[in-house]
Scaffold this motif. Structure first.
Motif, PDB file in Angstrom:
ATOM      1  N   GLU A  16       0.822  -1.204   0.000  1.00 23.70           N
ATOM      2  CA  GLU A  16       0.000   0.000   0.000  1.00 23.70           C
ATOM      3  C   GLU A  16       0.862   1.264   0.000  1.00 23.70           C
ATOM      4  OE1 GLU A  16      -2.421  -0.518   3.400  1.00 23.70           O
ATOM      5  OE2 GLU A  16      -3.631  -2.121   2.516  1.00 23.70           O
ATOM      6  N   ALA A  17       1.957   1.247   0.781  1.00 24.14           N
ATOM      7  CA  ALA A  17       2.838   2.414   0.827  1.00 24.14           C
ATOM      8  C   ALA A  17       3.535   2.629  -0.517  1.00 24.14           C
ATOM      9  CB  ALA A  17       3.872   2.245   1.936  1.00 24.14           C
ATOM     10  N   LEU A  18       3.922   1.538  -1.203  1.00 24.61           N
ATOM     11  CA  LEU A  18       4.594   1.660  -2.500  1.00 24.61           C
ATOM     12  C   LEU A  18       3.661   2.229  -3.561  1.00 24.61           C
ATOM     13  CD1 LEU A  18       6.612  -1.684  -2.538  1.00 24.61           C
ATOM     14  CD2 LEU A  18       7.604   0.625  -2.726  1.00 24.61           C
ATOM     15  N   ILE A  19       2.420   1.728  -3.608  1.00 26.07           N
ATOM     16  CA  ILE A  19       1.541   2.092  -4.717  1.00 26.07           C
ATOM     17  C   ILE A  19       1.118   3.562  -4.664  1.00 26.07           C
ATOM     18  CG2 ILE A  19      -0.711   1.575  -3.694  1.00 26.07           C
ATOM     19  CD1 ILE A  19       0.557   0.567  -7.194  1.00 26.07           C
ATOM     20  N   VAL A  20       1.147   4.160  -3.457  1.00 23.30           N
ATOM     21  CA  VAL A  20       0.765   5.575  -3.346  1.00 23.30           C
ATOM     22  C   VAL A  20       1.984   6.506  -3.359  1.00 23.30           C
ATOM     23  CG1 VAL A  20      -1.351   4.996  -2.110  1.00 23.30           C
ATOM     24  CG2 VAL A  20       0.723   5.477  -0.811  1.00 23.30           C
ATOM     25  N   SER A  21       3.182   5.898  -3.399  1.00 24.81           N
ATOM     26  CA  SER A  21       4.398   6.725  -3.373  1.00 24.81           C
ATOM     27  C   SER A  21       4.723   7.274  -4.766  1.00 24.81           C
ATOM     28  CB  SER A  21       5.572   5.902  -2.844  1.00 24.81           C
ATOM     29  OG  SER A  21       5.939   4.897  -3.792  1.00 24.81           O
ATOM     30  N   GLU A  22       5.583   8.290  -4.809  1.00 22.88           N
ATOM     31  CA  GLU A  22       6.023   8.867  -6.072  1.00 22.88           C
ATOM     32  C   GLU A  22       7.017   7.950  -6.780  1.00 22.88           C
ATOM     33  OE1 GLU A  22       7.577  12.730  -5.305  1.00 22.88           O
ATOM     34  OE2 GLU A  22       5.693  13.532  -4.501  1.00 22.88           O
ATOM     35  N   TYR A  23       7.594   7.031  -6.041  1.00 30.52           N
ATOM     36  CA  TYR A  23       8.618   6.151  -6.613  1.00 30.52           C
ATOM     37  C   TYR A  23       8.019   5.182  -7.633  1.00 30.52           C
ATOM     38  CZ  TYR A  23      12.022   2.335  -6.826  1.00 30.52           C
ATOM     39  OH  TYR A  23      12.875   1.364  -7.262  1.00 30.52           O
ATOM     40  N   VAL A  24       6.794   4.695  -7.380  1.00 31.22           N
ATOM     41  CA  VAL A  24       6.198   3.663  -8.230  1.00 31.22           C
ATOM     42  C   VAL A  24       5.357   4.317  -9.324  1.00 31.22           C
ATOM     43  CG1 VAL A  24       4.568   1.737  -8.284  1.00 31.22           C
ATOM     44  CG2 VAL A  24       6.198   1.947  -6.407  1.00 31.22           C
ATOM     45  N   VAL A  97       7.995   5.203   2.177  1.00 31.96           N
ATOM     46  CA  VAL A  97       8.724   4.987   0.921  1.00 31.96           C
ATOM     47  C   VAL A  97       9.214   6.343   0.416  1.00 31.96           C
ATOM     48  CG1 VAL A  97       8.626   4.110  -1.439  1.00 31.96           C
ATOM     49  CG2 VAL A  97       7.312   2.968   0.372  1.00 31.96           C
ATOM     50  N   SER A  98      10.549   6.448   0.270  1.00 33.00           N
ATOM     51  CA  SER A  98      11.117   7.712  -0.227  1.00 33.00           C
ATOM     52  C   SER A  98      11.008   7.786  -1.746  1.00 33.00           C
ATOM     53  CB  SER A  98      12.587   7.819   0.198  1.00 33.00           C
ATOM     54  OG  SER A  98      13.363   6.847  -0.504  1.00 33.00           O
ATOM     55  N   THR A  99      11.304   8.953  -2.292  1.00 32.44           N
ATOM     56  CA  THR A  99      11.245   9.129  -3.747  1.00 32.44           C
ATOM     57  C   THR A  99      12.311   8.299  -4.445  1.00 32.44           C
ATOM     58  OG1 THR A  99      12.640  11.087  -3.513  1.00 32.44           O
ATOM     59  CG2 THR A  99      10.250  11.433  -3.569  1.00 32.44           C
ATOM     60  N   GLU A 100      13.374   7.914  -3.715  1.00 32.92           N
ATOM     61  CA  GLU A 100      14.416   7.068  -4.293  1.00 32.92           C
ATOM     62  C   GLU A 100      14.073   5.586  -4.171  1.00 32.92           C
ATOM     63  OE1 GLU A 100      15.046   9.378  -2.002  1.00 32.92           O
ATOM     64  OE2 GLU A 100      15.818  10.974  -3.298  1.00 32.92           O
ATOM     65  N   VAL A 134      16.703  -6.649 -12.752  1.00 29.62           N
ATOM     66  CA  VAL A 134      15.907  -6.729 -11.507  1.00 29.62           C
ATOM     67  C   VAL A 134      15.562  -8.202 -11.261  1.00 29.62           C
ATOM     68  CG1 VAL A 134      13.813  -6.042 -10.315  1.00 29.62           C
ATOM     69  CG2 VAL A 134      14.983  -4.437 -11.851  1.00 29.62           C
ATOM     70  N   LEU A 135      16.156  -8.781 -10.225  1.00 29.22           N
ATOM     71  CA  LEU A 135      15.882 -10.186  -9.901  1.00 29.22           C
ATOM     72  C   LEU A 135      14.644 -10.332  -8.999  1.00 29.22           C
ATOM     73  CD1 LEU A 135      19.535 -11.405  -9.194  1.00 29.22           C
ATOM     74  CD2 LEU A 135      18.224 -11.500 -11.333  1.00 29.22           C
ATOM     75  N   ASN A 136      14.450  -9.366  -8.144  1.00 28.79           N
ATOM     76  CA  ASN A 136      13.286  -9.402  -7.228  1.00 28.79           C
ATOM     77  C   ASN A 136      12.677  -8.015  -7.206  1.00 28.79           C
ATOM     78  OD1 ASN A 136      11.370  -9.959  -5.275  1.00 28.79           O
ATOM     79  ND2 ASN A 136      12.819  -9.838  -3.554  1.00 28.79           N
ATOM     80  N   PRO A 137      11.621  -7.766  -7.992  1.00 31.73           N
ATOM     81  CA  PRO A 137      11.048  -6.406  -8.070  1.00 31.73           C
ATOM     82  C   PRO A 137      10.319  -6.037  -6.777  1.00 31.73           C
ATOM     83  CG  PRO A 137       9.684  -7.958  -9.266  1.00 31.73           C
ATOM     84  CD  PRO A 137      10.908  -8.726  -8.840  1.00 31.73           C
ATOM     85  N   VAL A 138      10.010  -4.738  -6.639  1.00 30.24           N
ATOM     86  CA  VAL A 138       9.273  -4.277  -5.458  1.00 30.24           C
ATOM     87  C   VAL A 138       7.873  -4.898  -5.438  1.00 30.24           C
ATOM     88  CG1 VAL A 138      10.560  -2.131  -5.209  1.00 30.24           C
ATOM     89  CG2 VAL A 138       8.564  -2.215  -6.719  1.00 30.24           C
ATOM     90  N   ASN A 139       7.242  -4.845  -4.253  1.00 29.61           N
ATOM     91  CA  ASN A 139       6.006  -5.597  -4.004  1.00 29.61           C
ATOM     92  C   ASN A 139       4.762  -4.892  -4.536  1.00 29.61           C
ATOM     93  OD1 ASN A 139       8.081  -6.534  -2.434  1.00 29.61           O
ATOM     94  ND2 ASN A 139       6.758  -7.227  -0.790  1.00 29.61           N
ATOM     95  N   VAL A 140       4.659  -4.751  -5.850  1.00 28.24           N
ATOM     96  CA  VAL A 140       3.465  -4.145  -6.434  1.00 28.24           C
ATOM     97  C   VAL A 140       2.924  -5.016  -7.558  1.00 28.24           C
ATOM     98  CG1 VAL A 140       3.989  -1.755  -5.809  1.00 28.24           C
ATOM     99  CG2 VAL A 140       4.937  -2.727  -7.919  1.00 28.24           C
TER     100      VAL A 140
END
Length: 557
Positions: A16-24, A97-100, A134-140
């Motif tokens: 949930e934090a990733l999907i609303v962040s600017e990073y994703v 989740v930071s912008t980086e 990318v061997l293991n992508p972020v959880n989205v």
């Protein structure tokens, strides 16, 4: 929560934090997705069947492999994602989740506050040519990007080629019977559990237990808290979720949504159809007359053994009661009286002429150990206490004897009291003592009549074939007086010299020794009843209560 539930919660919050962040962005979501191609699960590419998992744990199994260093109590500890989830309190942490793309924990715990989860959640491999994989992508991977698309339709061409007259094929409706069956199935599913009688009436007084000063059932609030959808919607302390709750019970405690949708409303709706079975029975009018006492009163004796002396002032003896000639032994007699017993303990004589057991010393009664000049008869009452000793080792107390009796009313002697009152007639018949006790059936042969031996309480030692207290059991063959201190009893005691009592023993078969009706002169043979069989006891005592007598005569009691 279980460890698996804690891990699932942590992965949910990360996603949930990733999907609303600017990073994703859309590209990262697409690259993270998994597809099934040629029977193999592959990552990214958008080719094949998109794979979506019910649990984030299944979708991100690669995240559970690695571990990271955590400072716990000033020591470095290697922990994987499951161990970290176990140590986090759900209500006290969040994910940042930071912008980086740095994924960290925010919590009150010093060990995990600011802890970087990124190395555990994503793995990027740098190739020799400087590019990265990318061997293991972020959880989205469980999210699906949405894109706005629009199709332009040429209306003229559509009308030329398409049939715009559409007839919808509607399914036929349910039969009436099917609707009725479905209604009852739904009603049974939505009605709450039934209420037991013990919940309505916990003190067993036959009435619903109500809150003091009100008409409300004392268990209503708890029942609503456990079952009601109205309570679940309006309160946070309900014991059932709204989606699992049932129809509310009473209209006056329902919320606005359910005020017309309660069990009470269902009842009010169906009442007009059930008048025939809900109508209370009509009390039949008792047209019987009430009995009025004919005499102006009665004579009260405070205790047995107290009373009045009846004598004839014109001659030495009352007619028929001459102690010298003893005409009563050949003519017979009947004693009748109305008696009301006012306690559980009083014992003694109700009526007597002479003393039939004068001089009795407690020996073998059948041998006539009384004074030679003893004469007369007595109508007496005695009381047996349930816990008193009988003198018999097989049945130590009177309470042990009574339940074994199978064919006489003394079997119920202690059903409603710890004492039992009896009445019996006893007479000295020219040296032969007789009484009104009858034979009855019990667990042993102690209840049979066998001979004219008169039973006494265990204070007087009696033996039968060397067994102490065996004759004592016969006391239960006396006439039982039901315990009712407000009831009058009519006692009829009679002596009939024409009954061949002694030969009744000689002629009796086994059944007669145990049959009360035989000794009450009503059974000449087994299963045959007559008014007078001329067999059995010479002495007999029968009773009837005032209430039963008035009912038999047609009066209202």
């Amino acid at each position: 929560m279980t460890p698996q539930e804690k891990l699932e919660l942590l992965l949910d919050r990360i996603a949930e934090a990733l999907i609303v962040s600017e990073y994703v962005d859309t590209t990262k979501v697409t690259d993270s997705q998994k597809f099934i191609l040629n029977g193999q699960l592959q990552q990214g590419g958008g080719v094949g069947v998109l794979a979506l998992f019910q649990k984030d744990i299944k979708a991100n199994q690669e995240d559970l492999i690695n571990s990271a260093t955590v400072i716990v109590d000033e020591s470095n500890v290697q922990q994987n994602l499951q161990e970290i989830a176990n140590n986090l309190i759900p209500a006290q942490y969040s994910i940042n989740v930071s912008t980086e793309g740095i994924i960290s924990i925010s919590t009150e715990s010093e060990s995990y506050n600011g802890f970087d989860l990124t190395p555990l959640l994503t793995t990027i491999d740098t190739n020799e040519d400087g590019t990265s994989t990318v061997l293991n992508p972020v959880n989205v991977s469980q999210f699906i990007p949405l894109s706005q698309q629009q199709s332009n339709v040429d209306i003229d061409k559509a009308n030329e080629f398409l049939d715009t007259n559409i007839f919808e094929l509607l399914p036929t409706g349910d039969t009436r019977q099917a609707r009725i069956i479905r209604f009852f199935q739904e009603l049974n599913a939505l009605l709450p559990p039934s209420i037991d009688d013990s919940d309505w009436d916990s003190d067993n007084d036959g009435r619903v237990n109500r809150e003091p000063g009100t008409d409300n059932w004392e268990g209503a609030n708890q029942y609503n808290q456990d079952n009601s959808i109205s309570y679940a919607q309006d309160n946070e302390d309900g014991n059932i979720d709204e989606e699992d709750a049932f129809i509310h019970r009473l209209t006056d405690t329902a919320n606005d949504t359910n005020s017309t949708r309660t069990i009470e409303e269902i009842y009010n709706r169906v009442v007009p159809y059930l008048r025939d079975i809900l109508e209370e029975d009509i009390d039949l009018e008792d047209g019987r007359p009430e009995y009025r006492n004919q005499s102006s009163g009665y004579l009260q004796f405070r205790n047995p053994n107290q009373g009045i002396i009846v004598r004839n002032t014109n001659q030495d003896f009352i007619e028929g009661l001459n102690p010298e000639t003893k005409e009563y032994l050949t003519t017979g007699f009947t004693i009748t009286m109305w008696v009301r017993f006012l306690d559980k303990v009083s014992e003694g004589t109700l009526f007597n002429f002479g003393n039939p057991i004068r001089g009795f010393n407690g020996g073998n009664y059948s041998n006539g150990y009384v004074d030679d000049d003893a004469f007369g008869f007595t109508l007496e009452t005695f009381v047996l206490n349930k816990d008193d000793e009988t003198g018999n080792t097989n049945y130590p107390t009177w309470g042990d004897v009574s339940p074994t009796i199978t064919n006489y009313n003394s079997a119920n002697a202690f059903d409603n009291s710890n004492t039992a009152r009896f009445v019996r007639l006893m007479i000295n018949d020219n040296g032969q003592l007789r009484d009104s006790t009858v034979g009855f059936e019990m667990g042993t042969n102690y209840g049979q009549k066998l001979n004219t031996t008169i039973p006494f309480k265990p204070e007087i030692i009696q033996e039968d074939n060397g067994v102490p207290g065996s004759y004592t059991m016969r006391l239960f063959g006396s006439t039982l007086i039901p315990e009712d201190f407000n009831e009058w009893y009519f006692i009829c005691a009679s002596f009939n010299p024409l009954i061949p009592e002694d030969s009744s023993h000689a002629e009796a078969s086994d059944w007669s020794e145990f049959t009360p009706e035989y000794w009450l002169n009503h059974m000449p043979t087994e299963d045959t009843y007559v008014s007078n069989s001329n067999l059995g006891n010479k002495c007999k005592v029968e009773i009837i209560s005032r209430s039963d007598l008035l009912r038999a005569r047609g009066f209202k009691v």
